[in-house]
Write a protein that holds these residues in place. Structure first.
Motif, PDB file in Angstrom:
ATOM      1  N   LYS A  41       3.257   7.592   5.113  1.00  0.00           N
ATOM      2  CA  LYS A  41       3.530   7.961   3.901  1.00  0.00           C
ATOM      3  C   LYS A  41       2.258   7.847   2.904  1.00  0.00           C
ATOM      4  CE  LYS A  41       7.020   7.483   0.267  1.00  0.00           C
ATOM      5  NZ  LYS A  41       8.378   6.813   0.123  1.00  0.00           N
ATOM      6  N   LYS A  42       1.896   6.369   2.722  1.00  0.00           N
ATOM      7  CA  LYS A  42       0.960   6.163   1.824  1.00  0.00           C
ATOM      8  C   LYS A  42      -0.205   5.306   2.740  1.00  0.00           C
ATOM      9  CE  LYS A  42      -0.308   4.937  -2.567  1.00  0.00           C
ATOM     10  NZ  LYS A  42      -0.156   5.525  -3.889  1.00  0.00           N
ATOM     11  N   LEU A  43      -1.570   5.313   2.515  1.00  0.00           N
ATOM     12  CA  LEU A  43      -2.605   4.590   3.163  1.00  0.00           C
ATOM     13  C   LEU A  43      -3.377   4.015   2.063  1.00  0.00           C
ATOM     14  CD1 LEU A  43      -4.029   3.454   5.492  1.00  0.00           C
ATOM     15  CD2 LEU A  43      -5.271   5.500   5.420  1.00  0.00           C
ATOM     16  N   LYS A  44      -3.488   2.752   1.673  1.00  0.00           N
ATOM     17  CA  LYS A  44      -4.473   2.253   0.695  1.00  0.00           C
ATOM     18  C   LYS A  44      -5.394   1.295   1.626  1.00  0.00           C
ATOM     19  CE  LYS A  44      -0.839   1.117  -2.831  1.00  0.00           C
ATOM     20  NZ  LYS A  44      -0.365   0.103  -3.443  1.00  0.00           N
ATOM     21  N   LEU A  45      -6.603   1.780   1.259  1.00  0.00           N
ATOM     22  CA  LEU A  45      -7.990   1.176   1.732  1.00  0.00           C
ATOM     23  C   LEU A  45      -8.544   0.161   0.836  1.00  0.00           C
ATOM     24  CD1 LEU A  45      -9.152   4.218   3.771  1.00  0.00           C
ATOM     25  CD2 LEU A  45      -7.681   2.262   4.810  1.00  0.00           C
ATOM     26  N   GLN A  46      -8.705  -0.830   0.857  1.00  0.00           N
ATOM     27  CA  GLN A  46      -9.389  -1.794  -0.182  1.00  0.00           C
ATOM     28  C   GLN A  46     -10.868  -2.287   0.609  1.00  0.00           C
ATOM     29  OE1 GLN A  46      -6.706  -4.789  -1.474  1.00  0.00           O
ATOM     30  NE2 GLN A  46      -5.424  -3.318  -2.376  1.00  0.00           N
ATOM     31  N   VAL A  47     -11.694  -2.002  -0.049  1.00  0.00           N
ATOM     32  CA  VAL A  47     -13.051  -2.246   0.415  1.00  0.00           C
ATOM     33  C   VAL A  47     -13.513  -3.655  -0.172  1.00  0.00           C
ATOM     34  CG1 VAL A  47     -15.706  -1.420   0.586  1.00  0.00           C
ATOM     35  CG2 VAL A  47     -13.686   0.135   0.499  1.00  0.00           C
ATOM     36  N   PHE A  48     -14.042  -4.421   0.727  1.00  0.00           N
ATOM     37  CA  PHE A  48     -14.553  -5.941   0.566  1.00  0.00           C
ATOM     38  C   PHE A  48     -15.860  -5.986   0.931  1.00  0.00           C
ATOM     39  CE2 PHE A  48     -10.112  -6.453  -0.023  1.00  0.00           C
ATOM     40  CZ  PHE A  48      -9.843  -7.131  -0.769  1.00  0.00           C
ATOM     41  N   ASP A  49     -16.799  -6.787   0.456  1.00  0.00           N
ATOM     42  CA  ASP A  49     -18.048  -7.378   1.006  1.00  0.00           C
ATOM     43  C   ASP A  49     -17.947  -8.049   2.276  1.00  0.00           C
ATOM     44  OD1 ASP A  49     -19.422  -6.740  -1.463  1.00  0.00           O
ATOM     45  OD2 ASP A  49     -18.635  -8.533  -2.304  1.00  0.00           O
ATOM     46  N   THR A  50     -17.037  -8.984   2.590  1.00  0.00           N
ATOM     47  CA  THR A  50     -17.079  -9.481   4.040  1.00  0.00           C
ATOM     48  C   THR A  50     -15.579  -9.558   4.427  1.00  0.00           C
ATOM     49  OG1 THR A  50     -16.459 -11.735   3.020  1.00  0.00           O
ATOM     50  CG2 THR A  50     -18.854 -10.993   3.290  1.00  0.00           C
ATOM     51  N   ALA A 107      -4.050  13.408  -0.095  1.00  0.00           N
ATOM     52  CA  ALA A 107      -3.301  13.080  -1.082  1.00  0.00           C
ATOM     53  C   ALA A 107      -2.750  11.827  -1.031  1.00  0.00           C
ATOM     54  CB  ALA A 107      -2.176  14.129  -1.838  1.00  0.00           C
ATOM     55  N   ALA A 108      -2.422  11.157   0.215  1.00  0.00           N
ATOM     56  CA  ALA A 108      -1.558   9.962   0.400  1.00  0.00           C
ATOM     57  C   ALA A 108      -2.661   8.778   0.426  1.00  0.00           C
ATOM     58  CB  ALA A 108      -0.765  10.117   1.531  1.00  0.00           C
ATOM     59  N   VAL A 109      -3.814   8.914   0.561  1.00  0.00           N
ATOM     60  CA  VAL A 109      -4.899   8.134   0.557  1.00  0.00           C
ATOM     61  C   VAL A 109      -5.493   7.429  -0.817  1.00  0.00           C
ATOM     62  CG1 VAL A 109      -7.273   7.354   1.527  1.00  0.00           C
ATOM     63  CG2 VAL A 109      -5.435   8.896   2.893  1.00  0.00           C
ATOM     64  N   GLU A 110      -5.481   6.220  -0.803  1.00  0.00           N
ATOM     65  CA  GLU A 110      -6.031   5.468  -2.190  1.00  0.00           C
ATOM     66  C   GLU A 110      -7.081   4.676  -1.694  1.00  0.00           C
ATOM     67  OE1 GLU A 110      -4.109   1.957  -5.156  1.00  0.00           O
ATOM     68  OE2 GLU A 110      -2.859   3.881  -4.621  1.00  0.00           O
ATOM     69  N   VAL A 111      -8.081   4.648  -2.416  1.00  0.00           N
ATOM     70  CA  VAL A 111      -9.427   3.560  -2.108  1.00  0.00           C
ATOM     71  C   VAL A 111      -9.581   2.981  -3.263  1.00  0.00           C
ATOM     72  CG1 VAL A 111     -11.985   3.507  -1.453  1.00  0.00           C
ATOM     73  CG2 VAL A 111     -10.552   5.483  -0.621  1.00  0.00           C
ATOM     74  N   ALA A 112      -9.762   1.633  -3.103  1.00  0.00           N
ATOM     75  CA  ALA A 112     -10.089   0.622  -4.081  1.00  0.00           C
ATOM     76  C   ALA A 112     -11.277  -0.246  -3.527  1.00  0.00           C
ATOM     77  CB  ALA A 112      -8.826  -0.395  -4.424  1.00  0.00           C
ATOM     78  N   ASP A 113     -12.256  -0.262  -4.691  1.00  0.00           N
ATOM     79  CA  ASP A 113     -13.348  -1.132  -4.370  1.00  0.00           C
ATOM     80  C   ASP A 113     -13.190  -2.428  -4.902  1.00  0.00           C
ATOM     81  OD1 ASP A 113     -16.082  -1.886  -3.952  1.00  0.00           O
ATOM     82  OD2 ASP A 113     -16.790  -0.359  -5.017  1.00  0.00           O
ATOM     83  N   ARG A 114     -13.214  -3.450  -3.929  1.00  0.00           N
ATOM     84  CA  ARG A 114     -12.941  -4.786  -4.362  1.00  0.00           C
ATOM     85  C   ARG A 114     -14.163  -5.853  -4.015  1.00  0.00           C
ATOM     86  NH1 ARG A 114      -9.056  -3.214  -7.030  1.00  0.00           N
ATOM     87  NH2 ARG A 114      -6.846  -3.054  -6.269  1.00  0.00           N
ATOM     88  N   ARG A 115     -15.405  -4.929  -4.141  1.00  0.00           N
ATOM     89  CA  ARG A 115     -16.544  -5.808  -3.929  1.00  0.00           C
ATOM     90  C   ARG A 115     -16.919  -6.511  -5.208  1.00  0.00           C
ATOM     91  NH1 ARG A 115     -20.314  -0.984  -1.932  1.00  0.00           N
ATOM     92  NH2 ARG A 115     -19.024  -0.252  -3.732  1.00  0.00           N
ATOM     93  N   ALA A 116     -17.682  -7.887  -4.784  1.00  0.00           N
ATOM     94  CA  ALA A 116     -18.078  -8.623  -5.872  1.00  0.00           C
ATOM     95  C   ALA A 116     -19.652  -8.587  -5.726  1.00  0.00           C
ATOM     96  CB  ALA A 116     -17.602  -9.990  -5.584  1.00  0.00           C
ATOM     97  N   PRO A 117     -20.269  -8.658  -6.798  1.00  0.00           N
ATOM     98  CA  PRO A 117     -19.836  -8.793  -8.053  1.00  0.00           C
ATOM     99  C   PRO A 117     -19.316  -7.230  -8.449  1.00  0.00           C
ATOM    100  CG  PRO A 117     -22.224  -8.421  -8.052  1.00  0.00           C
ATOM    101  CD  PRO A 117     -21.748  -8.795  -6.712  1.00  0.00           C
TER     102      PRO A 117
END
Length: 160
Positions: free
Chosen positions: A138-147, A95-105
């Protein structure tokens, strides 16, 4: 705040002037009320809170951000274990993990990564960690990128 004190003082002054013009017998009580209200507003405690948007130094000490490549992610009994290429490992409640997709396009909304189940080893990540005072995550944010370069640029743009 300060604007409220100024408005209150102006309102009391205007009402005092109005009463002075209408009834001469009320001049002394209005003058006393104005004199009593002015020191009370001047002696009111000032707001010493940090400006909005800035965290206290202790809160900033509990945050860290870094760029890494994902090595492995496992989910067992509502606990996520994330292993990064630098050798570090994080265990966090699901519940404390947040995933965000920041890949382009931009990836279509239905295809975007929104949970840890879609993460694949080797993906460049911007990892943001917020810790409790005891050091646990407490909180883990994982932002996924291309490079890794794009992840590093995002870290430089917003180091929080």
């Amino acid at each position: 705040g300060d604007v409220g004190r100024v408005l209150l003082t102006a309102l009391l002054s205007l009402s005092g002037l109005f009463l002075l013009r209408r009834k001469r017998g009320l001049a002394a009580p209005v003058l006393m009320l104005t004199l009593l209200a002015a020191p009370a507003s001047a002696a009111a405690p000032q707001d010493t809170a940090a400006p909005k948007g800035t965290a206290a130094p202790a809160a900033r000490a509990n945050r860290e951000a870094r760029v890494a490549t994902l090595s492995q992610v496992t989910v067992r009994a509502q606990v996520v274990t994330v292993r990064l290429s630098d050798g570090s490992s994080l265990e966090v409640p699901l519940a404390a993990v947040e995933v965000a997709d920041r890949r382009a396009p931009k990836v279509r909304k239905g295809d975007a990564l929104t949970s840890v189940h879609g993460l694949i080893p080797g993906q460049p990540l911007l990892v943001k960690i917020r810790r409790n005072p005891d050091g646990s995550v407490k909180k883990l944010k994982l932002q996924v990128f291309d490079t890794l370069e794009r992840a590093q640029a995002a870290l430089q743009a917003d180091p929080k």
